[in-house]
Design a protein around this motif. Structure first.
Motif, short mmCIF file in Angstrom:
data_model
loop_
_atom_site.label_atom_id
_atom_site.label_comp_id
_atom_site.label_asym_id
_atom_site.label_seq_id
_atom_site.Cartn_x
_atom_site.Cartn_y
_atom_site.Cartn_z
N ILE A 86 4.05 17.32 7.37
CA ILE A 86 3.18 17.63 6.07
C ILE A 86 1.60 17.23 6.04
O ILE A 86 0.87 17.75 5.67
CB ILE A 86 3.75 17.20 4.88
N SER A 87 1.64 16.49 7.07
CA SER A 87 0.05 15.72 7.18
C SER A 87 -0.72 16.67 8.32
O SER A 87 -0.31 16.44 9.46
CB SER A 87 -0.03 14.55 7.37
N PRO A 88 -1.83 17.25 7.80
CA PRO A 88 -2.53 17.90 8.91
C PRO A 88 -3.21 16.94 9.97
O PRO A 88 -3.33 17.06 11.18
CB PRO A 88 -3.62 18.52 8.35
N THR A 89 -3.57 15.55 9.46
CA THR A 89 -3.96 14.64 10.17
C THR A 89 -3.23 14.15 11.22
O THR A 89 -3.38 14.07 12.25
CB THR A 89 -4.59 13.43 9.28
N LYS A 147 0.84 -1.14 0.13
CA LYS A 147 -0.03 0.15 0.05
C LYS A 147 0.80 1.25 0.22
O LYS A 147 0.63 2.18 -0.94
CB LYS A 147 -0.89 -0.18 1.21
N VAL A 148 2.05 1.15 0.72
CA VAL A 148 2.64 2.32 0.88
C VAL A 148 3.60 2.52 -0.51
O VAL A 148 3.51 3.66 -0.94
CB VAL A 148 3.95 2.29 2.10
N LYS A 149 3.92 1.60 -1.23
CA LYS A 149 4.48 1.57 -2.28
C LYS A 149 3.85 2.10 -3.48
O LYS A 149 4.11 2.98 -4.25
CB LYS A 149 5.09 0.42 -2.76
N ALA A 208 2.67 13.84 -1.14
CA ALA A 208 1.22 13.94 -1.22
C ALA A 208 0.75 12.68 -0.30
O ALA A 208 -0.24 12.67 0.30
CB ALA A 208 0.64 14.18 -2.39
N TRP A 209 1.32 11.59 -0.58
CA TRP A 209 0.91 10.25 0.04
C TRP A 209 0.86 10.12 1.50
O TRP A 209 -0.01 9.50 2.16
CB TRP A 209 1.69 9.14 -0.78
N PHE A 210 1.48 11.14 2.15
CA PHE A 210 1.76 10.87 3.49
C PHE A 210 0.26 11.34 4.19
O PHE A 210 -0.26 10.64 5.03
CB PHE A 210 2.60 11.98 4.19
N GLU A 211 -0.40 12.29 3.70
CA GLU A 211 -1.68 12.68 4.22
C GLU A 211 -2.60 11.60 3.90
O GLU A 211 -3.65 11.33 4.78
CB GLU A 211 -2.08 14.05 3.48
N VAL A 212 -2.83 11.13 2.83
CA VAL A 212 -3.44 10.04 2.44
C VAL A 212 -3.47 8.73 3.40
O VAL A 212 -4.26 8.28 3.92
CB VAL A 212 -3.14 9.45 0.78
N TYR A 221 -2.20 8.80 6.50
CA TYR A 221 -2.69 9.05 7.94
C TYR A 221 -4.19 9.23 7.74
O TYR A 221 -4.98 8.67 8.73
CB TYR A 221 -2.24 10.42 8.17
N THR A 222 -4.81 9.55 7.04
CA THR A 222 -6.43 9.69 6.83
C THR A 222 -6.94 8.55 6.61
O THR A 222 -7.93 8.11 7.42
CB THR A 222 -6.68 10.80 5.67
N GLU A 223 -6.24 7.60 5.83
CA GLU A 223 -7.18 6.28 5.76
C GLU A 223 -6.78 5.49 6.77
O GLU A 223 -7.76 4.43 6.96
CB GLU A 223 -6.60 5.64 4.42
N ALA A 224 -5.76 5.69 7.74
CA ALA A 224 -5.63 4.91 8.86
C ALA A 224 -6.83 4.88 10.02
O ALA A 224 -7.04 3.99 10.69
CB ALA A 224 -4.40 5.46 9.54
N GLN A 225 -7.51 6.10 9.79
CA GLN A 225 -8.86 6.19 10.73
C GLN A 225 -8.23 6.18 12.05
O GLN A 225 -9.18 5.54 12.90
CB GLN A 225 -9.86 5.44 10.33
N GLY A 226 -7.12 6.48 12.59
CA GLY A 226 -6.71 6.50 14.08
C GLY A 226 -6.06 5.12 14.25
O GLY A 226 -5.86 4.96 15.48
N ASP A 227 -6.07 4.26 13.44
CA ASP A 227 -5.53 2.96 13.60
C ASP A 227 -3.90 3.16 13.35
O ASP A 227 -3.36 3.11 12.33
CB ASP A 227 -6.21 1.90 12.84
#
Length: 226
Positions: free
Chosen positions: A97-100, A12-14, A28-32, A34-40
């Motif tokens: 860079i990630s607001p999340t 997924k990271v790759k 850009a992928w860092f925020e994606v 963190y967001t998709e982790a949904q706190g996990d």
């Protein structure tokens, strides 16, 4: 970053990193993620919820002067390194860079003395230039492709005050051949760019992870004399 992790998470990271690179937005992928982790935190491969052991070892071994000194943590993730530096006595600023990720830090450490900020390593705020007594770059350069490596190294170097220290902790490769990533380990010629930017290498330590004997890590301490 990118330490031992499940195969599906590595894939997924790759995929996210490749998509961001193809869009000419390599961060850009860092925020994606963190967001998709949904706190996990299990979905964030570098989120160990503890201070980086190589940073902790450096603090305990060399006891850098901290009282009245500022420190900056680059790409702070979920904040553990920043909190460790604050506990050690530094006045800490930490950015991602990630607001999340930054919101996550503030949720984890609601009473923290650390100043958490959203910022981009490739577009550093001008007021941060040559502003910090200690700059910690841990596993961010290796997460950026070689196409932006020199720009990222220049940004990192620009943060270190006169008389200040830069601590770099990243994966290391002994060849100059372009690696398959992420992560993209750093080479000797890339590390030499720090000295070309006015930083003097003080100490170099090769680090071995017993769980990953085929992966080389390096910790470098630099100082800006003038």
């Amino acid at each position: 970053m990118f330490e031992k992790q499940p195969q599906d998470l590595r894939q997924k990271v790759k995929q996210l990193a490749t998509e961001a690179l193809n869009k000419s937005d390599p961060s850009a992928w860092f925020e994606v993620l963190y967001t998709e982790a949904q706190g996990d935190t299990a979905q964030i491969p570098w989120a160990k919820l503890t201070v980086n052991p190589y940073l902790q070892n450096w603090l305990l071994t060399y006891s850098p002067q901290s009282q009245g000194h500022s420190a900056l943590v680059i790409g702070c993730g979920l904040g553990d390194d920043a909190e460790a530096l604050a506990e050690f006595g530094f006045q800490v600023t930490a950015f991602d860079i990630s607001p999340t990720a930054i919101a996550w830090c503030k949720q984890r450490f609601p009473d923290s003395p650390v100043t958490y900020a959203i910022a981009d390593l490739l577009a550093i705020p001008p007021q941060w230039h040559y502003a910090f007594d200690l700059v910690v770059e841990s596993r961010n350069l290796q997460a950026l492709p070689l196409s932006v490596r020199s720009c990222a190294i220049q940004s990192v170097a620009s943060l270190v005050a006169v008389g200040g220290t830069l601590l770099v902790i990243n994966r290391f490769r002994e060849t100059e051949a372009e690696p398959d990533g992420p992560p993209w380990p750093l080479s000797n010629s890339e590390l030499a760019q720090f000295e070309a930017l006015g930083l003097s290498e003080v100490r170099r330590t090769l680090l071995m992870d017993p769980e990953q004997p085929d992966v080389k890590h390096i910790r470098l301490e630099y100082q800006r004399q003038v």
